[in-house]
Design a protein around this motif. Structure first.
Motif, short mmCIF file in Angstrom:
data_model
loop_
_atom_site.label_atom_id
_atom_site.label_comp_id
_atom_site.label_asym_id
_atom_site.label_seq_id
_atom_site.Cartn_x
_atom_site.Cartn_y
_atom_site.Cartn_z
N ASP A 153 2.94 -10.24 9.46
CA ASP A 153 2.28 -11.28 8.66
C ASP A 153 2.98 -11.41 7.30
OD1 ASP A 153 0.27 -13.10 7.72
OD2 ASP A 153 -0.79 -11.44 6.77
N ARG A 154 3.32 -10.29 6.70
CA ARG A 154 4.02 -10.30 5.41
C ARG A 154 5.38 -11.00 5.55
NH1 ARG A 154 4.53 -4.51 2.75
NH2 ARG A 154 5.67 -4.04 4.65
N GLY A 155 6.12 -10.66 6.62
CA GLY A 155 7.43 -11.26 6.85
C GLY A 155 7.34 -12.76 7.10
N ASN A 168 14.11 -6.46 -15.92
CA ASN A 168 13.13 -7.44 -15.44
C ASN A 168 12.30 -6.91 -14.27
OD1 ASN A 168 13.76 -9.58 -17.20
ND2 ASN A 168 15.61 -10.00 -16.02
N ILE A 169 11.03 -6.61 -14.53
CA ILE A 169 10.10 -6.25 -13.46
C ILE A 169 8.87 -7.14 -13.58
CG2 ILE A 169 8.70 -4.43 -12.40
CD1 ILE A 169 10.58 -2.36 -13.34
N VAL A 170 8.61 -7.90 -12.52
CA VAL A 170 7.54 -8.91 -12.56
C VAL A 170 6.47 -8.55 -11.54
CG1 VAL A 170 7.08 -11.39 -12.34
CG2 VAL A 170 9.34 -10.62 -13.05
N ASP A 171 5.19 -8.78 -11.90
CA ASP A 171 4.09 -8.54 -10.95
C ASP A 171 3.64 -9.83 -10.28
OD1 ASP A 171 3.23 -5.68 -11.23
OD2 ASP A 171 3.26 -6.26 -13.33
N THR A 172 3.46 -9.78 -8.96
CA THR A 172 2.92 -10.93 -8.22
C THR A 172 1.92 -10.40 -7.21
OG1 THR A 172 4.62 -10.80 -6.50
CG2 THR A 172 5.11 -12.20 -8.39
N ALA A 173 1.08 -11.28 -6.68
CA ALA A 173 0.05 -10.81 -5.73
C ALA A 173 0.00 -11.66 -4.47
CB ALA A 173 -1.31 -10.80 -6.43
N SER A 174 1.11 -12.37 -4.17
CA SER A 174 1.19 -13.10 -2.90
C SER A 174 2.66 -13.30 -2.56
CB SER A 174 0.51 -14.47 -3.02
OG SER A 174 1.31 -15.35 -3.79
N ALA A 175 2.93 -13.57 -1.29
CA ALA A 175 4.32 -13.79 -0.85
C ALA A 175 4.91 -15.01 -1.56
CB ALA A 175 4.36 -13.98 0.66
N GLY A 187 9.00 -1.04 1.20
CA GLY A 187 8.87 0.41 1.06
C GLY A 187 7.44 0.92 1.12
N CYS A 188 6.53 0.03 1.50
CA CYS A 188 5.10 0.38 1.53
C CYS A 188 4.45 -0.32 2.73
CB CYS A 188 4.38 -0.13 0.27
SG CYS A 188 4.99 0.53 -1.28
N ALA A 189 3.28 0.18 3.11
CA ALA A 189 2.50 -0.52 4.14
C ALA A 189 2.02 -1.86 3.58
CB ALA A 189 1.33 0.35 4.56
N SER A 190 1.60 -2.73 4.47
CA SER A 190 1.30 -4.12 4.06
C SER A 190 -0.19 -4.40 3.94
CB SER A 190 1.89 -5.06 5.11
OG SER A 190 1.47 -4.64 6.40
N PHE A 191 -1.03 -3.37 4.18
CA PHE A 191 -2.43 -3.68 4.42
C PHE A 191 -3.24 -4.08 3.19
CE2 PHE A 191 -1.25 -0.40 7.67
CZ PHE A 191 -0.98 -1.33 8.66
N ASP A 192 -2.60 -4.06 2.00
CA ASP A 192 -3.39 -4.46 0.83
C ASP A 192 -3.50 -5.99 0.71
OD1 ASP A 192 -0.69 -4.64 0.24
OD2 ASP A 192 -0.90 -3.97 -1.84
N LEU A 193 -2.41 -6.70 1.03
CA LEU A 193 -2.42 -8.17 0.89
C LEU A 193 -2.23 -8.91 2.21
CD1 LEU A 193 -0.13 -8.53 -2.28
CD2 LEU A 193 -2.61 -8.78 -2.23
N GLN A 203 0.85 -1.19 0.00
CA GLN A 203 0.00 0.00 0.00
C GLN A 203 0.89 1.24 0.00
OE1 GLN A 203 -2.59 0.45 3.40
NE2 GLN A 203 -4.31 0.84 2.06
N ASP A 204 0.92 1.92 -1.13
CA ASP A 204 1.86 3.01 -1.38
C ASP A 204 1.37 4.30 -0.69
OD1 ASP A 204 3.20 5.19 -2.65
OD2 ASP A 204 3.70 3.87 -4.31
#
Length: 452
Positions: free
Chosen positions: A440-442, A399-406, A428-434, A359-360
């Protein structure tokens, strides 16, 4: 000062709100907790067990307005309509650390603030004092709230991590030793998007200090330096700096020839950076701040040396996870602003595959552009909307790749990494989107690495 408040309302039932409520109840005060959201089960249980009345999902404004003292959780902004109404009605609003301060007795406080490095410095300083057998607890933004510790298990020393939000509502709160690590733009939405308001908020840590009290501060930081030039401060200043050239006085901490020096009351302790458990330039600042504060608190040099080399860093802060077929994985999930990413990249020696995003908060990625160009081989985005990252780096990183989970992010990063590289999660952003939060993200990141 006399505090004759009888009817107390606590707004927000998180760690700090509950701590304040428990302390108020213990002191025989009439206390009611009101939370606009849903209260987490563990906190609800705690309130019930302590016989504290509460409400959730709403604020009973009539009842709140009858309070003679409001203790506001740091997460609630001044812009909130209820807070505005309370201020307009002339109600006394304080923070939980202020309330804890009223009841701390003769205990001493070392309070640490800054935009980055607070948790690491607080943990290291707590470790230095604990290892020297002081009766000490670690409170505030890390672990147990100050008020709860004062209520349930008071100690002679409190090592406290505090944010600008907690400082915004202090009245008498005064640490014997205050530490100001650095100031970079963060949380500006709470300060009318004015950086100078945020800077002033950080310096509130010195508000009640006098000539007997110590302020340890990083004089290499341009914002700190600038503030000092224009604002008088009563506290006794002890600087930390990377260069002894900047040290214009006999006391302070500095680096020279790969050695960390702690000068205090005529004694200079020097420790080789190779003997420090914490690596990286930013951790040298954290080590200087913790080390000189420990000296002021009376810790002997042998103990400081020993603790510096045996300290283990924090979870989710540049935490080494594993090496998988020659690729190192590092978890810096606590890096929720770009300044943290800058520090993390700056301390990397190998080529980096960087996992970025979440979350930017309106990031300006130019802040890390030079380091990304110098050290980053590929970027893996991990957020719901990765457009800002693409916009910033598409033209400079192939190389820039998009992902939506850890899980996907770790697999993608591993596929892009070569032997001898490091995969760095520093979002570099808050974690509250995923995720629920940065922990939890770590945790999900580490789990995914272990499953490779």
């Amino acid at each position: 000062m006399e505090h004759n408040y009888k009817n107390i309302i606590v707004l927000g039932a998180g760690e700090s709100g509950n701590g304040a409520a428990i302390l108020a109840k213990q002191k025989g005060l009439n206390v009611f907790v009101s939370d606009k959201g849903q209260i987490k089960d563990n906190y609800k249980k705690e309130l019930t067990e302590n016989g504290i009345e509460f409400e959730e999902g709403r604020h009973d404004e009539v009842r709140v307005m009858q309070a003679d003292l409001i203790i506001k959780s740091p997460g609630i902004p001044d812009k909130a309509p209820l807070v505005k109404a309370l201020r307009d009605a002339g109600k006394q609003i304080i923070s939980e650390i202020e309330f804890g301060y009223w009841y701390k007795g003769t205990s001493k406080i070392i309070a640490i603030t800054g935009s980055n490095g607070k948790s690491t410095t607080t943990s290291l300083l707590y470790y230095l004092l604990k290892n020297a057998d002081l009766n000490v607890s670690m409170v505030g933004n890390i672990g147990v709230s100050f008020a709860k510790q004062v209520a349930l298990n008071p100690t002679e020393w409190y090592v406290m991590e505090i944010s600008s939000f907690q400082l915004d509502d202090i009245k008498e709160f005064k640490p014997e030793i205050a530490v100001l690590l650095n100031i970079t733009p963060d949380h500006l939405d709470r300060y009318d998007y004015k950086f100078e308001n945020y800077i002033a908020s950080k310096f509130r840590i010195t508000r009640n200090q006098n000539e007997e009290d110590i302020l340890v501060l990083n004089i290499d930081d341009p914002e700190i330096k600038n503030y000092l030039e224009h604002n008088p401060i009563k506290s006794k200043l002890i600087p930390i700096t990377m260069s002894d050239q900047n040290l214009t006085q006999d006391e302070g901490a500095f680096m020279k020839d790969d050695e960390l020096h702690l000068k205090y009351q005529g004694e200079d302790i020097n420790i080789s950076i190779h003997d420090l458990a914490l690596k990286g330039r930013h951790n040298q600042y954290n080590s200087m701040a913790a080390g000189i504060s420990a000296r002021v608190a009376g810790i002997r040099k042998e103990k400081i040396r020993e603790s510096f080399s045996s300290f283990e860093g924090l979870e989710h802060r540049l935490e080494f996870v594993a090496t998988v077929r020659g690729v190192d994985f590092i978890n810096d999930s606590k890096g929720t602003n770009l300044n943290s990413v800058w520090f993390a990249l700056e301390s990397m020696k190998q080529p980096v595959v960087l996992i970025l995003g979440g979350q930017d908060k309106g990031n300006d990625y130019n802040e890390i552009m030079d380091l990304v160009q110098e050290k980053v081989r590929a970027i893996v985005c991990m957020g719901v909307d990765n457009t800002p990252i693409h916009k910033a780096f598409d033209s400079v990183i192939k190389n820039i790749v998009d992902t939506a989970s850890a899980d996907d992010a770790v697999k993608a990063a591993y596929a892009l990494a070569e032997k001898g590289d490091v995969v760095l999660l520093s979002p570099g952003c808050a974690s509250f989107d995923l995720f629920k939060n940065y922990e939890d993200r770590g945790v999900q990141f580490k789990q995914a690495v272990r499953e490779l």
